[in-house]
Design an enzyme around this catalytic site. Structure first.
Site, short mmCIF file in Angstrom:
data_model
loop_
_atom_site.label_atom_id
_atom_site.label_comp_id
_atom_site.label_asym_id
_atom_site.label_seq_id
_atom_site.Cartn_x
_atom_site.Cartn_y
_atom_site.Cartn_z
N SER A 425 0.82 -1.21 0.00
CA SER A 425 0.00 0.00 0.00
C SER A 425 0.85 1.26 0.00
CB SER A 425 -0.97 0.01 1.19
OG SER A 425 -0.34 -0.48 2.33
N HIS A 446 -3.71 -3.75 -5.19
CA HIS A 446 -3.87 -3.27 -3.82
C HIS A 446 -5.27 -3.60 -3.30
CE1 HIS A 446 -4.09 0.20 -0.74
NE2 HIS A 446 -3.50 -0.84 -0.19
N GLU A 458 -7.12 -1.63 -6.19
CA GLU A 458 -6.41 -0.66 -7.02
C GLU A 458 -5.40 -1.44 -7.86
OE1 GLU A 458 -6.43 3.51 -4.56
OE2 GLU A 458 -5.19 1.92 -3.75
N ASN A 496 -5.45 6.22 -0.68
CA ASN A 496 -4.65 6.76 0.42
C ASN A 496 -4.18 8.19 0.14
OD1 ASN A 496 -5.09 4.46 1.82
ND2 ASN A 496 -3.03 3.61 1.57
#
Ligand SMILES: NC(=O)c1ccc[n+]([C@@H]2O[C@H](COP(=O)([O-])OP(=O)(O)OC[C@H]3O[C@@H](n4cnc5c(N)ncnc54)[C@H](O)[C@@H]3O)[C@@H](O)[C@H]2O)c1
Length: 591
Positions: A425, A446, A458, A496
């Site tokens: 990540s 991800h 992702e 994120n």
């Protein structure tokens, strides 16, 4: 406390004012509505009658309640009527000179004890108060749209507002069934102050073509459980309104992250204001419609077909690895669960069995499906067994040296043409790729925790990833019923990179004593419909994990506004890491 403000005047009965008038009348108070002229007054009353009739039709209100509340509302166009009120709430358009002029007049008309409240979203309450001779009885009362369903009310005090006036208005809000939070006078207050910075980053991300609008929106809905994606929300709020709020925020903070993304200005200049004009980030069926029209997906057609994936391997034995194995096995794919030892692999499989058992107990999985999934999983203590799989996902420790070593080993072991994926990540996928002799076959996948429940993946392609490898992973996601979004190999990917700066802003807001942990969490849950407030989320994710991600983001983009809040660093240094240590922003041990 005595029931405050038996008579309330509402000046400006548009979207917000009409809603406020109804909410106040529902609490049994007399409402004096004031509009700009006789025609506007007639129209305003018609709006109130229509909205309350809809509420009766939807059974939010009985016919008797409607009759009673309508009897309490009078609407006219003479501001002098406001003199009879104990509290005046102003809800005219967002224009400083208009509001200042109105407050100066109200100050002349109303007795000195009358409290005057402005409904402004982004203007300075202090400057509005300065137009009167009673700044101690002027404050902001910020309702959310639609007023009947949104529970949050921000009660905004300037440095001059008396605590009693603020407490009385908070008491009124509670009496209306709302949840008041206390905020100081700064652009955006709590909820919009945190929300708009994030919306701005999403617009900038779209503008830089890092990801498509659909992928950005899906990522935030599915990765964070938000009710809407940021670009769809900008269209709903109005691109022009968002730009105005951001301008006001930038004016005060001088934080570049608040400077409206250039694309917002372009859309406004082109008259593409969002839903209300039929087009903004998306195109809608008609002005005012909420249904976007699908546009042709040109890129998808040009993509080559993916490689065939008949069996997969998963490296690791932790939470993510076990969850990912479950995803594949439930979709009918044979999975090799490869850990550092046979014992660790067996233990991970036992974890998986427990998780499947829980699904059976909850009625989400049949016993046959559980047995079938378990039968597809083979635990192994040696990576050499991965030689023949078509795709490997690694979910080992988040440590670049460990991952690179693993990729070098996989490069030696796994057959040519297999896809090698990492679920990192925060590390660069390209650094995993260059540890192999076949970087074109390496990609990021991800997953989100818990992998079996979270729909989002992702899909991170590096500058060297082959197109058919990206296609392979997109097809695989569809097969295992995950929603893939595509992005490039940069820090934070989509989710994120948008989530953590917002969490960091919340920490800074707390450190500046602008609002409390509870008020900030309440504001985001009730004002924006977030499933958790920022501090609840930080305590769940872990403050140490959050700090690492924020540092990676800051290191990548070097944006001063992304520097981790010192308070977060202090809490981590003090060992307050969140739920896992019993204390983070809240003390969980004592609860
Ligand atoms: N719309 C939202 O989502 C939202 C949410 C929270 C706060 N706000 C804030 O609430 C306030 C009102 O916004 P809105 O969306 O209801 O606007 P609106 O345009 O829907 O309504 C404004 C009303 O004020 C009336 N008006 C204009 N000048 C007047 C005057 N001199 N005297 C009396 N009435 C007058 C207009 O006729 C109109 O009916 C603004 O400050 C806005 O920033 C809006």
């Amino acid at each position: 406390m005595e029931r405050p403000f038996p008579t309330v005047a509402v000046v400006g009965l548009g979207t917000m004012g009409a809603g406020v008038a109804v909410a106040v009348a529902r609490s049994g108070r007399r409402v004096i509505g004031v509009e700009a002229g006789p025609t506007q007054a007639v129209r305003a009353l018609a709006r109130i009658e229509a909205s309350t009739a809809r509420a009766v039709a939807r059974e939010r209100l009985t016919a008797e309640e409607r009759t009673a509340l309508l009897a309490l509302i009078e609407v006219g166009d003479d501001l002098a009527a406001a003199a009879q009120a104990d509290l005046v709430i102003e809800e005219v358009p967002e224009d400083l000179e208009l509001k200042r002029g109105l407050f100066a007049e109200l100050d002349r008309i109303c007795p000195p004890e009358t409290v005057l409240a402005t409904g402004t979203t982004a203007l300075s309450v202090t400057r509005i108060a300065a137009a009167t001779a009673r700044p101690e009885r002027v404050l902001g009362v910020h309702f959310f749209n639609p007023v009947h369903s949104m529970k949050l009310v921000e009660v905004v005090r300037t440095v001059l507002t008396s605590p009693q006036a603020a407490e009385q208005v908070a008491e009124l809000a509670r009496d209306l069934g709302k949840e008041p939070v206390a905020a100081g006078d700064r652009a955006g207050f709590i909820a919009n102050g945190l929300l708009f910075a994030y919306l701005n980053q999403a617009a900038a991300m779209f503008e830089s073509r890092y990801a498509t609008r659909e992928d950005i929106d899906a990522a935030m809905r599915l990765g964070c459980g938000l009710p809407m994606g940021p670009l769809a929300l900008l269209d709903l709020i109005g691109v022009d309104t968002a730009r105005t709020v951001l301008e006001a925020m930038y004016e005060q903070s001088k934080d570049r992250l608040h400077a409206p993304a250039p694309i917002l200005g372009q859309l406004v200049a082109a008259g593409l204001l969002g839903r209300k004009s039929g087009r903004g980030f998306y195109t809608y069926e008609a002005p005012g419609s909420s249904t976007p029209v699908a546009e042709e997906a040109v890129a998808a057609e040009a993509r080559p077909a993916g490689r065939e994936v008949r069996s997969v391997g998963v490296c690791g034995s932790g939470t993510m690895a076990t969850g990912i194995v479950e995803v594949f096995a439930k979709a009918g794919l044979p999975v090799l669960l490869a850990a550092r030892s046979q014992e660790k692999a067996e233990r991970a499989k036992a974890q998986l069995a427990k998780s499947l058992e829980r699904s059976v107990a909850k009625g989400r999985l049949t016993e046959q499906a559980r047995d079938a999934a378990l039968a597809l999983v083979t635990p192994t203590g040696g990576y050499q067994d991965l030689a023949d799989v078509d795709l490997v996902v690694e979910a080992v420790a988040e440590d670049l040296a460990v991952k690179r070593e693993l990729f070098t080993a996989l490069d030696r072991i796994v057959k040519p043409g297999a896809v090698l994926a990492t679920t990192t990540s925060s590390l660069p996928v390209i650094s995993c790729a260059t540890a192999t002799s076949r970087p074109q076959d390496v990609i990021g996948m991800h997953f989100f925790n818990p992998a079996p429940a979270m729909k989002l993946v992702e899909v991170v392609s590096t500058v060297l990833t082959a197109e058919d490898v990206t296609a392979t992973v997109l097809e695989l996601c569809a097969k295992v019923r995950k929603h893939p979004v595509e992005c490039g190999d940069r820090a934070g990917f989509i989710v994120n990179a948008l989530l953590f700066p917002y969490l960091n802003d919340a920490v800074r807001m707390l450190a500046e004593h602008y609002a409390t942990v509870d008020d900030i969490d309440t504001a985001m849950k009730l004002g924006c419909g977030y499933p958790m407030g920022p501090f609840e989320l930080l305590d769940v994710v872990g403050l140490d994990v959050s700090l690492t991600i924020e540092k990676v983001l800051h290191q990548e983009f070097r944006e001063p506004g992304l520097a981790a809040a010192p308070l977060l660093e202090h809490l981590v240094a003090a060992g307050c890491l969140g739920r896992k240590t019993g204390r983070g922003f809240r003390d969980h041990a004592r609860r």
